[in-house]
Scaffold this motif. Sequence first.
Motif, PDB file in Angstrom:
ATOM      1  N   SER A  20      -9.192  16.635 -15.638  1.00  0.00           N
ATOM      2  CA  SER A  20     -10.436  16.164 -15.032  1.00  0.00           C
ATOM      3  C   SER A  20     -10.255  14.791 -14.431  1.00  0.00           C
ATOM      4  CB  SER A  20     -11.550  16.144 -16.085  1.00  0.00           C
ATOM      5  OG  SER A  20     -12.739  15.609 -15.539  1.00  0.00           O
ATOM      6  N   ALA A  21      -9.476  13.938 -15.122  1.00  0.00           N
ATOM      7  CA  ALA A  21      -9.219  12.586 -14.612  1.00  0.00           C
ATOM      8  C   ALA A  21      -8.424  12.638 -13.327  1.00  0.00           C
ATOM      9  CB  ALA A  21      -8.482  11.769 -15.677  1.00  0.00           C
ATOM     10  N   CYS A  22      -7.418  13.564 -13.304  1.00  0.00           N
ATOM     11  CA  CYS A  22      -6.590  13.675 -12.106  1.00  0.00           C
ATOM     12  C   CYS A  22      -7.419  14.165 -10.919  1.00  0.00           C
ATOM     13  CB  CYS A  22      -5.434  14.651 -12.351  1.00  0.00           C
ATOM     14  SG  CYS A  22      -4.187  14.005 -13.495  1.00  0.00           S
ATOM     15  N   GLU A  23      -8.281  15.148 -11.176  1.00  0.00           N
ATOM     16  CA  GLU A  23      -9.069  15.714 -10.103  1.00  0.00           C
ATOM     17  C   GLU A  23     -10.086  14.728  -9.549  1.00  0.00           C
ATOM     18  OE1 GLU A  23     -10.721  19.212 -11.736  1.00  0.00           O
ATOM     19  OE2 GLU A  23      -8.858  20.360 -11.679  1.00  0.00           O
ATOM     20  N   SER A  24     -10.557  13.832 -10.361  1.00  0.00           N
ATOM     21  CA  SER A  24     -11.605  12.915  -9.935  1.00  0.00           C
ATOM     22  C   SER A  24     -11.045  11.649  -9.283  1.00  0.00           C
ATOM     23  CB  SER A  24     -12.479  12.529 -11.123  1.00  0.00           C
ATOM     24  OG  SER A  24     -11.716  11.845 -12.111  1.00  0.00           O
ATOM     25  N   LYS A  25      -9.720  11.522  -9.262  1.00  0.00           N
ATOM     26  CA  LYS A  25      -9.128  10.329  -8.664  1.00  0.00           C
ATOM     27  C   LYS A  25      -9.446  10.308  -7.176  1.00  0.00           C
ATOM     28  CE  LYS A  25      -4.923   7.576  -8.757  1.00  0.00           C
ATOM     29  NZ  LYS A  25      -3.513   7.517  -9.198  1.00  0.00           N
ATOM     30  N   PRO A  26      -9.974   9.208  -6.660  1.00  0.00           N
ATOM     31  CA  PRO A  26     -10.418   9.179  -5.263  1.00  0.00           C
ATOM     32  C   PRO A  26      -9.261   9.310  -4.270  1.00  0.00           C
ATOM     33  CG  PRO A  26     -10.453   6.970  -6.212  1.00  0.00           C
ATOM     34  CD  PRO A  26     -10.190   7.923  -7.346  1.00  0.00           C
ATOM     35  N   GLN A  27      -9.570   9.929  -3.157  1.00  0.00           N
ATOM     36  CA  GLN A  27      -8.607  10.065  -2.071  1.00  0.00           C
ATOM     37  C   GLN A  27      -8.644   8.790  -1.233  1.00  0.00           C
ATOM     38  OE1 GLN A  27      -6.821  13.125  -0.791  1.00  0.00           O
ATOM     39  NE2 GLN A  27      -6.993  13.744  -2.916  1.00  0.00           N
ATOM     40  N   LYS A  28      -7.523   8.101  -1.173  1.00  0.00           N
ATOM     41  CA  LYS A  28      -7.467   6.859  -0.404  1.00  0.00           C
ATOM     42  C   LYS A  28      -6.971   7.145   1.006  1.00  0.00           C
ATOM     43  CE  LYS A  28      -5.748   2.118  -0.426  1.00  0.00           C
ATOM     44  NZ  LYS A  28      -4.996   1.066  -1.166  1.00  0.00           N
ATOM     45  N   LYS A  29      -7.611   6.505   1.976  1.00  0.00           N
ATOM     46  CA  LYS A  29      -7.207   6.681   3.362  1.00  0.00           C
ATOM     47  C   LYS A  29      -6.006   5.790   3.669  1.00  0.00           C
ATOM     48  CE  LYS A  29      -8.925   6.608   8.132  1.00  0.00           C
ATOM     49  NZ  LYS A  29     -10.081   6.316   9.013  1.00  0.00           N
ATOM     50  N   ILE A  30      -4.941   6.404   4.171  1.00  0.00           N
ATOM     51  CA  ILE A  30      -3.728   5.684   4.563  1.00  0.00           C
ATOM     52  C   ILE A  30      -3.601   5.783   6.075  1.00  0.00           C
ATOM     53  CG2 ILE A  30      -1.255   5.410   4.177  1.00  0.00           C
ATOM     54  CD1 ILE A  30      -2.902   5.268   1.611  1.00  0.00           C
ATOM     55  N   GLN A  31      -3.330   4.656   6.720  1.00  0.00           N
ATOM     56  CA  GLN A  31      -3.149   4.646   8.171  1.00  0.00           C
ATOM     57  C   GLN A  31      -1.786   4.052   8.516  1.00  0.00           C
ATOM     58  OE1 GLN A  31      -7.100   2.629   8.988  1.00  0.00           O
ATOM     59  NE2 GLN A  31      -7.265   4.273  10.501  1.00  0.00           N
ATOM     60  N   LEU A  32      -1.025   4.789   9.319  1.00  0.00           N
ATOM     61  CA  LEU A  32       0.303   4.360   9.743  1.00  0.00           C
ATOM     62  C   LEU A  32       0.351   4.333  11.268  1.00  0.00           C
ATOM     63  CD1 LEU A  32       2.459   6.653   7.406  1.00  0.00           C
ATOM     64  CD2 LEU A  32       1.586   4.361   6.909  1.00  0.00           C
ATOM     65  N   SER A  33       1.164   3.442  11.805  1.00  0.00           N
ATOM     66  CA  SER A  33       1.325   3.385  13.258  1.00  0.00           C
ATOM     67  C   SER A  33       2.713   2.879  13.596  1.00  0.00           C
ATOM     68  CB  SER A  33       0.263   2.476  13.890  1.00  0.00           C
ATOM     69  OG  SER A  33       0.390   1.146  13.401  1.00  0.00           O
ATOM     70  N   GLY A  34       3.142   3.170  14.800  1.00  0.00           N
ATOM     71  CA  GLY A  34       4.459   2.731  15.255  1.00  0.00           C
ATOM     72  C   GLY A  34       4.711   3.236  16.654  1.00  0.00           C
ATOM     73  N   THR A  35       5.973   3.206  17.065  1.00  0.00           N
ATOM     74  CA  THR A  35       6.360   3.689  18.389  1.00  0.00           C
ATOM     75  C   THR A  35       7.398   4.798  18.241  1.00  0.00           C
ATOM     76  OG1 THR A  35       8.064   1.971  18.577  1.00  0.00           O
ATOM     77  CG2 THR A  35       5.902   1.479  19.504  1.00  0.00           C
ATOM     78  N   ALA A  36       7.319   5.743  19.159  1.00  0.00           N
ATOM     79  CA  ALA A  36       8.262   6.858  19.178  1.00  0.00           C
ATOM     80  C   ALA A  36       8.197   7.530  20.542  1.00  0.00           C
ATOM     81  CB  ALA A  36       7.928   7.865  18.083  1.00  0.00           C
ATOM     82  N   GLN A  37       9.325   7.990  21.033  1.00  0.00           N
ATOM     83  CA  GLN A  37       9.387   8.749  22.282  1.00  0.00           C
ATOM     84  C   GLN A  37       8.736   8.005  23.448  1.00  0.00           C
ATOM     85  OE1 GLN A  37       7.723  12.565  21.267  1.00  0.00           O
ATOM     86  NE2 GLN A  37       9.289  12.995  19.745  1.00  0.00           N
ATOM     87  N   GLY A  38       8.893   6.707  23.464  1.00  0.00           N
ATOM     88  CA  GLY A  38       8.366   5.899  24.558  1.00  0.00           C
ATOM     89  C   GLY A  38       6.874   5.698  24.528  1.00  0.00           C
ATOM     90  N   THR A  39       6.232   5.987  23.400  1.00  0.00           N
ATOM     91  CA  THR A  39       4.793   5.824  23.297  1.00  0.00           C
ATOM     92  C   THR A  39       4.431   5.419  21.866  1.00  0.00           C
ATOM     93  OG1 THR A  39       2.663   6.906  23.734  1.00  0.00           O
ATOM     94  CG2 THR A  39       4.388   8.265  22.745  1.00  0.00           C
ATOM     95  N   TYR A  40       3.148   5.454  21.553  1.00  0.00           N
ATOM     96  CA  TYR A  40       2.680   5.078  20.222  1.00  0.00           C
ATOM     97  C   TYR A  40       2.570   6.308  19.326  1.00  0.00           C
ATOM     98  CZ  TYR A  40      -1.755   7.310  21.288  1.00  0.00           C
ATOM     99  OH  TYR A  40      -2.701   8.252  21.592  1.00  0.00           O
ATOM    100  N   TYR A  41       2.510   6.061  18.036  1.00  0.00           N
ATOM    101  CA  TYR A  41       2.010   7.098  17.137  1.00  0.00           C
ATOM    102  C   TYR A  41       1.019   6.468  16.173  1.00  0.00           C
ATOM    103  CZ  TYR A  41       5.170   5.751  13.229  1.00  0.00           C
ATOM    104  OH  TYR A  41       5.823   5.093  12.213  1.00  0.00           O
ATOM    105  N   ALA A  42       0.040   7.258  15.767  1.00  0.00           N
ATOM    106  CA  ALA A  42      -0.984   6.804  14.819  1.00  0.00           C
ATOM    107  C   ALA A  42      -1.289   7.965  13.886  1.00  0.00           C
ATOM    108  CB  ALA A  42      -2.241   6.358  15.559  1.00  0.00           C
TER     109      ALA A  42
END
Length: 335
Positions: A20-42
């Motif tokens: 129950s503790a594992c299931e109730s653990k909140p989902q945290k939003k992770i955001q990553l960014s960088g460059t690849a193939q001559g453009t951005y990624y997000a």
Amino acid sequence: MNIFFVKISFWFLLIAVLFSACESKPQKKIQLSGTAQGTYYAISYYDSQDRDFQKAIDSILSAFDQSVSVYQTNSVVSRINRNDSTVVLDEWFLGNFNLAQQIAQETNGSFDITIAPIANIWGFGTFEKPDSINPQLIDSLKQYVDYRKVKLLNQQLQKENPAIQLNFNAIAQGYAVDVLADYLTSQQISNYLIDIGGEIVAKGQKPNGDKWKIGLEIPEDDAQNRTYNSIIVLEDKAVATSGNYRKFYVIDGVKYAHSLNPKTAYPVQHSLLSATVIAPNAAQADAYATAFMVMGVEKALAFVNAKPNLQAYFVFEKDGALQISMSEGFEAYLQ
């Protein structure tokens, strides 16, 4: 009371509490960014373990380029273009090639990865600026542009002519999005949005149940001041847009866009400014959007309406004004 029964009940209760503790653990939003193939990624994803996949993602994208990027001199595709007989075709090359050939056949050659020699002279391949373009030069290279002149045989690429070259630029970016999607899924991430230069996969939903929202740009030459005319909502779908309004150059007062017609070897000259495609995966969305820019509004609309797994949104110019046309099921995705 039976002591053994009490102990068993205690452990079952403890395990239930832990789950129950594992299931109730909140989902945290992770955001990553960088460059690849001559453009951005997000990339945005939700993870209860708060994991950072940046290094893994950068590593995957780097390895992917070593397979299908014409800008990497020792990539698999570059070695194929040099007719290196020792090259071994990896899964990413094979995946891009097989899907590209399928879509080329479906679109009667409007999508064609053998476009490389023509893309180069027009300045939309590996060259930064166009060569001296004349009808004689184009005619001399047209003979090498035909997807039917290349095939796989025993995991080896067969060319009818060694001068034939491949360019995966119109499918590889979308395919890379799908590769990253597979990676996140393998890490038990089920809700994410991956964007590489506008090729997008939306998986699952946000924790509050909202679907992912993506803006559709108004076709304008100015990349610094982007405006949006519509918003779509996606879940477990991919979307990509191909357009003629930003990648172009002018010669003798004539504007040449980057969408090349493989059959004529010239840039398309019709009124279609952008094609946005919703598909099951980003590689398909990427390739079909490119093909539709060659086909034009009427042919592309007839094509997509006959494909239940595809939806499309077209922006074109008529009488000096922007017009919109969309496939029969596209409106269901509009907010």
